[in-house]
Design a protein around this motif. Structure first.
Motif, PDB file in Angstrom:
ATOM      1  N   LEU A   1       0.851  -1.186   0.000  1.00  0.00           N
ATOM      2  CA  LEU A   1       0.000   0.000   0.000  1.00  0.00           C
ATOM      3  C   LEU A   1       0.887   1.236   0.000  1.00  0.00           C
ATOM      4  CD1 LEU A   1      -2.756   1.475   0.409  1.00  0.00           C
ATOM      5  CD2 LEU A   1      -2.390   1.179   2.869  1.00  0.00           C
ATOM      6  N   THR A   2       0.621   2.154  -0.923  1.00  0.00           N
ATOM      7  CA  THR A   2       1.340   3.427  -0.971  1.00  0.00           C
ATOM      8  C   THR A   2       0.312   4.556  -0.953  1.00  0.00           C
ATOM      9  OG1 THR A   2       3.142   2.473  -2.265  1.00  0.00           O
ATOM     10  CG2 THR A   2       2.948   4.862  -2.286  1.00  0.00           C
ATOM     11  N   LEU A   3       0.489   5.487  -0.028  1.00  0.00           N
ATOM     12  CA  LEU A   3      -0.380   6.660   0.087  1.00  0.00           C
ATOM     13  C   LEU A   3       0.486   7.907  -0.035  1.00  0.00           C
ATOM     14  CD1 LEU A   3      -2.449   5.486   3.203  1.00  0.00           C
ATOM     15  CD2 LEU A   3      -3.049   5.218   0.790  1.00  0.00           C
ATOM     16  N   GLU A   4       0.122   8.803  -0.953  1.00  0.00           N
ATOM     17  CA  GLU A   4       0.907  10.023  -1.175  1.00  0.00           C
ATOM     18  C   GLU A   4       0.007  11.255  -1.179  1.00  0.00           C
ATOM     19  OE1 GLU A   4       2.929   9.522  -4.902  1.00  0.00           O
ATOM     20  OE2 GLU A   4       4.067   7.793  -4.210  1.00  0.00           O
ATOM     21  N   ASN A   5       0.286  12.196  -0.296  1.00  0.00           N
ATOM     22  CA  ASN A   5      -0.379  13.506  -0.278  1.00  0.00           C
ATOM     23  C   ASN A   5      -1.893  13.425  -0.174  1.00  0.00           C
ATOM     24  OD1 ASN A   5       2.073  15.031  -0.615  1.00  0.00           O
ATOM     25  ND2 ASN A   5       2.079  14.342  -2.740  1.00  0.00           N
ATOM     26  N   ILE A   6      -2.395  12.545   0.692  1.00  0.00           N
ATOM     27  CA  ILE A   6      -3.838  12.441   0.870  1.00  0.00           C
ATOM     28  C   ILE A   6      -4.180  12.489   2.354  1.00  0.00           C
ATOM     29  CG2 ILE A   6      -4.099  11.053  -1.227  1.00  0.00           C
ATOM     30  CD1 ILE A   6      -4.693   8.633   0.620  1.00  0.00           C
ATOM     31  N   THR A   7      -5.451  12.709   2.647  1.00  0.00           N
ATOM     32  CA  THR A   7      -5.973  12.655   4.007  1.00  0.00           C
ATOM     33  C   THR A   7      -6.790  11.371   4.133  1.00  0.00           C
ATOM     34  OG1 THR A   7      -6.109  15.055   4.146  1.00  0.00           O
ATOM     35  CG2 THR A   7      -7.490  13.807   5.670  1.00  0.00           C
ATOM     36  N   VAL A   8      -6.626  10.670   5.263  1.00  0.00           N
ATOM     37  CA  VAL A   8      -7.381   9.440   5.509  1.00  0.00           C
ATOM     38  C   VAL A   8      -8.025   9.561   6.887  1.00  0.00           C
ATOM     39  CG1 VAL A   8      -7.292   6.928   5.663  1.00  0.00           C
ATOM     40  CG2 VAL A   8      -5.698   8.123   4.146  1.00  0.00           C
ATOM     41  N   ASN A   9      -9.347   9.366   6.946  1.00  0.00           N
ATOM     42  CA  ASN A   9     -10.074   9.446   8.217  1.00  0.00           C
ATOM     43  C   ASN A   9     -10.892   8.189   8.436  1.00  0.00           C
ATOM     44  OD1 ASN A   9      -9.258  12.098   8.838  1.00  0.00           O
ATOM     45  ND2 ASN A   9     -10.867  12.943   7.540  1.00  0.00           N
ATOM     46  N   GLY A  10     -10.710   7.570   9.624  1.00  0.00           N
ATOM     47  CA  GLY A  10     -11.524   6.423  10.008  1.00  0.00           C
ATOM     48  C   GLY A  10     -12.801   6.886  10.667  1.00  0.00           C
ATOM     49  N   GLY A  11     -13.703   5.941  10.941  1.00  0.00           N
ATOM     50  CA  GLY A  11     -14.976   6.267  11.576  1.00  0.00           C
ATOM     51  C   GLY A  11     -14.788   6.915  12.933  1.00  0.00           C
ATOM     52  N   ASP A  12     -15.801   7.625  13.382  1.00  0.00           N
ATOM     53  CA  ASP A  12     -15.726   8.387  14.635  1.00  0.00           C
ATOM     54  C   ASP A  12     -15.724   7.521  15.883  1.00  0.00           C
ATOM     55  OD1 ASP A  12     -15.653  10.755  13.240  1.00  0.00           O
ATOM     56  OD2 ASP A  12     -17.829  11.007  13.280  1.00  0.00           O
ATOM     57  N   ASP A  13     -16.068   6.261  15.774  1.00  0.00           N
ATOM     58  CA  ASP A  13     -16.168   5.400  16.944  1.00  0.00           C
ATOM     59  C   ASP A  13     -14.857   4.689  17.260  1.00  0.00           C
ATOM     60  OD1 ASP A  13     -18.852   6.087  17.217  1.00  0.00           O
ATOM     61  OD2 ASP A  13     -19.483   4.468  15.881  1.00  0.00           O
ATOM     62  N   GLY A  14     -13.747   5.395  17.162  1.00  0.00           N
ATOM     63  CA  GLY A  14     -12.453   4.821  17.509  1.00  0.00           C
ATOM     64  C   GLY A  14     -11.849   3.947  16.429  1.00  0.00           C
ATOM     65  N   MET A  15     -12.333   4.044  15.210  1.00  0.00           N
ATOM     66  CA  MET A  15     -11.807   3.238  14.115  1.00  0.00           C
ATOM     67  C   MET A  15     -10.542   3.896  13.566  1.00  0.00           C
ATOM     68  SD  MET A  15     -14.006   1.042  14.558  1.00  0.00           S
ATOM     69  CE  MET A  15     -13.756  -0.214  13.362  1.00  0.00           C
ATOM     70  N   ASP A  16      -9.694   3.081  12.935  1.00  0.00           N
ATOM     71  CA  ASP A  16      -8.416   3.559  12.437  1.00  0.00           C
ATOM     72  C   ASP A  16      -8.545   4.191  11.052  1.00  0.00           C
ATOM     73  OD1 ASP A  16      -6.915   2.495  14.644  1.00  0.00           O
ATOM     74  OD2 ASP A  16      -7.159   0.511  13.745  1.00  0.00           O
ATOM     75  N   ALA A  17      -7.676   5.161  10.791  1.00  0.00           N
ATOM     76  CA  ALA A  17      -7.572   5.691   9.438  1.00  0.00           C
ATOM     77  C   ALA A  17      -6.967   4.606   8.552  1.00  0.00           C
ATOM     78  CB  ALA A  17      -6.720   6.955   9.417  1.00  0.00           C
ATOM     79  N   VAL A  18      -5.829   4.048   8.987  1.00  0.00           N
ATOM     80  CA  VAL A  18      -5.183   2.948   8.271  1.00  0.00           C
ATOM     81  C   VAL A  18      -4.895   1.845   9.283  1.00  0.00           C
ATOM     82  CG1 VAL A  18      -3.212   2.233   6.864  1.00  0.00           C
ATOM     83  CG2 VAL A  18      -4.117   4.558   6.629  1.00  0.00           C
ATOM     84  N   PHE A  19      -5.495   0.674   9.081  1.00  0.00           N
ATOM     85  CA  PHE A  19      -5.288  -0.471   9.950  1.00  0.00           C
ATOM     86  C   PHE A  19      -4.317  -1.420   9.255  1.00  0.00           C
ATOM     87  CE2 PHE A  19      -6.306  -4.820  11.292  1.00  0.00           C
ATOM     88  CZ  PHE A  19      -6.108  -4.693  12.672  1.00  0.00           C
ATOM     89  N   VAL A  20      -3.170  -1.667   9.897  1.00  0.00           N
ATOM     90  CA  VAL A  20      -2.128  -2.509   9.302  1.00  0.00           C
ATOM     91  C   VAL A  20      -1.997  -3.789  10.116  1.00  0.00           C
ATOM     92  CG1 VAL A  20       0.287  -2.650   8.622  1.00  0.00           C
ATOM     93  CG2 VAL A  20      -0.904  -0.440   8.526  1.00  0.00           C
ATOM     94  N   ASN A  21      -2.194  -4.923   9.427  1.00  0.00           N
ATOM     95  CA  ASN A  21      -2.052  -6.223  10.061  1.00  0.00           C
ATOM     96  C   ASN A  21      -1.015  -7.064   9.312  1.00  0.00           C
ATOM     97  OD1 ASN A  21      -2.653  -8.250  11.932  1.00  0.00           O
ATOM     98  ND2 ASN A  21      -4.166  -9.173  10.577  1.00  0.00           N
ATOM     99  N   GLY A  22      -0.243  -6.438   8.457  1.00  0.00           N
ATOM    100  CA  GLY A  22       0.767  -7.130   7.659  1.00  0.00           C
ATOM    101  C   GLY A  22       0.959  -6.384   6.349  1.00  0.00           C
ATOM    102  N   GLY A  23       1.860  -6.896   5.527  1.00  0.00           N
ATOM    103  CA  GLY A  23       2.134  -6.250   4.246  1.00  0.00           C
ATOM    104  C   GLY A  23       3.126  -5.116   4.393  1.00  0.00           C
ATOM    105  N   LYS A  24       3.252  -4.348   3.332  1.00  0.00           N
ATOM    106  CA  LYS A  24       4.189  -3.219   3.296  1.00  0.00           C
ATOM    107  C   LYS A  24       3.412  -1.943   3.052  1.00  0.00           C
ATOM    108  CE  LYS A  24       7.981  -1.300   0.597  1.00  0.00           C
ATOM    109  NZ  LYS A  24       8.807  -1.436  -0.608  1.00  0.00           N
ATOM    110  N   VAL A  25       3.633  -0.918   3.880  1.00  0.00           N
ATOM    111  CA  VAL A  25       2.933   0.349   3.767  1.00  0.00           C
ATOM    112  C   VAL A  25       3.945   1.481   3.643  1.00  0.00           C
ATOM    113  CG1 VAL A  25       1.318   1.954   4.891  1.00  0.00           C
ATOM    114  CG2 VAL A  25       1.027  -0.526   5.166  1.00  0.00           C
ATOM    115  N   THR A  26       3.721   2.349   2.652  1.00  0.00           N
ATOM    116  CA  THR A  26       4.532   3.563   2.465  1.00  0.00           C
ATOM    117  C   THR A  26       3.601   4.751   2.458  1.00  0.00           C
ATOM    118  OG1 THR A  26       6.077   2.310   1.080  1.00  0.00           O
ATOM    119  CG2 THR A  26       6.210   4.711   0.986  1.00  0.00           C
ATOM    120  N   ILE A  27       3.872   5.711   3.351  1.00  0.00           N
ATOM    121  CA  ILE A  27       3.039   6.916   3.442  1.00  0.00           C
ATOM    122  C   ILE A  27       3.946   8.135   3.329  1.00  0.00           C
ATOM    123  CG2 ILE A  27       1.433   8.247   4.861  1.00  0.00           C
ATOM    124  CD1 ILE A  27       0.636   5.600   6.235  1.00  0.00           C
ATOM    125  N   THR A  28       3.631   9.000   2.369  1.00  0.00           N
ATOM    126  CA  THR A  28       4.404  10.252   2.218  1.00  0.00           C
ATOM    127  C   THR A  28       3.480  11.433   2.149  1.00  0.00           C
ATOM    128  OG1 THR A  28       4.432  10.010  -0.187  1.00  0.00           O
ATOM    129  CG2 THR A  28       6.313   9.136   1.009  1.00  0.00           C
TER     130      THR A  28
END
Length: 144
Positions: free
Chosen positions: A117-144
């Motif tokens: 997963l690659t995320l560049e120059n974006i906003t990520v919002n999870g649900g208001d009930d304590g949910m994550d913007a990005v939930f990582v349980n494995g794999g490779k994540v790059t955020i810039t």
């Protein structure tokens, strides 16, 4: 004739050494159903997308490139779920203002358990009930 052959050989060598780039196809996307998951096509949003509770789930062999283009992609569920080991998702915003966003109103916005997963120059919002913007349980994540 020798000059012609020499010139031909030189031109052939120069052309052979040049680097050629092939640009990916780009499609304009205005709804969730129009998203192409071939890993080569750039899905460029042309409008905000409200996917209701639909999830873009990437299994083995599915990959996606999304240009938010300043628009918002939202769902009441997980918006993007990367679960396949041989898949990738790249989400970026090419707009000048960089206002592109992925929003889940009731869940994690993005989930990854395998793949890339690659995320560049974006906003990520999870649900208001304590949910994550990005939930990582494995794999490779790059955020810039």
């Amino acid at each position: 004739m020798k000059k012609f052959i020499s010139l031909f050989v030189i031109v052939t060598m120069i052309v052979a050494c040049m680097t050629f780039t092939v640009s990916a196809a780009e499609v304009s996307v205005s709804s969730f159903a129009e998203i192409v998951t071939d890993g080569e096509t750039v899905n460029k949003l042309a409008a905000n997308i409200d996917a209701a509770d639909a999830v873009l789930q990437l299994n083995d062999g599915n990959s996606v490139i999304i240009d938010l283009n300043g628009f918002t992609w939202k769902s009441a569920n997980v918006v993007l779920d990367v679960i396949g080991g041989n898949c990738f998702a790249k989400v970026y915003d090419s707009s000048e203002a960089k206002t592109g966003a992925i929003i889940s109103t009731a869940n994690d916005a993005i989930s990854i358990s395998n793949g890339e997963l690659t995320l560049e120059n974006i906003t990520v919002n999870g649900g208001d009930d304590g949910m994550d913007a990005v939930f990582v349980n494995g794999g490779k994540v790059t955020i810039t």
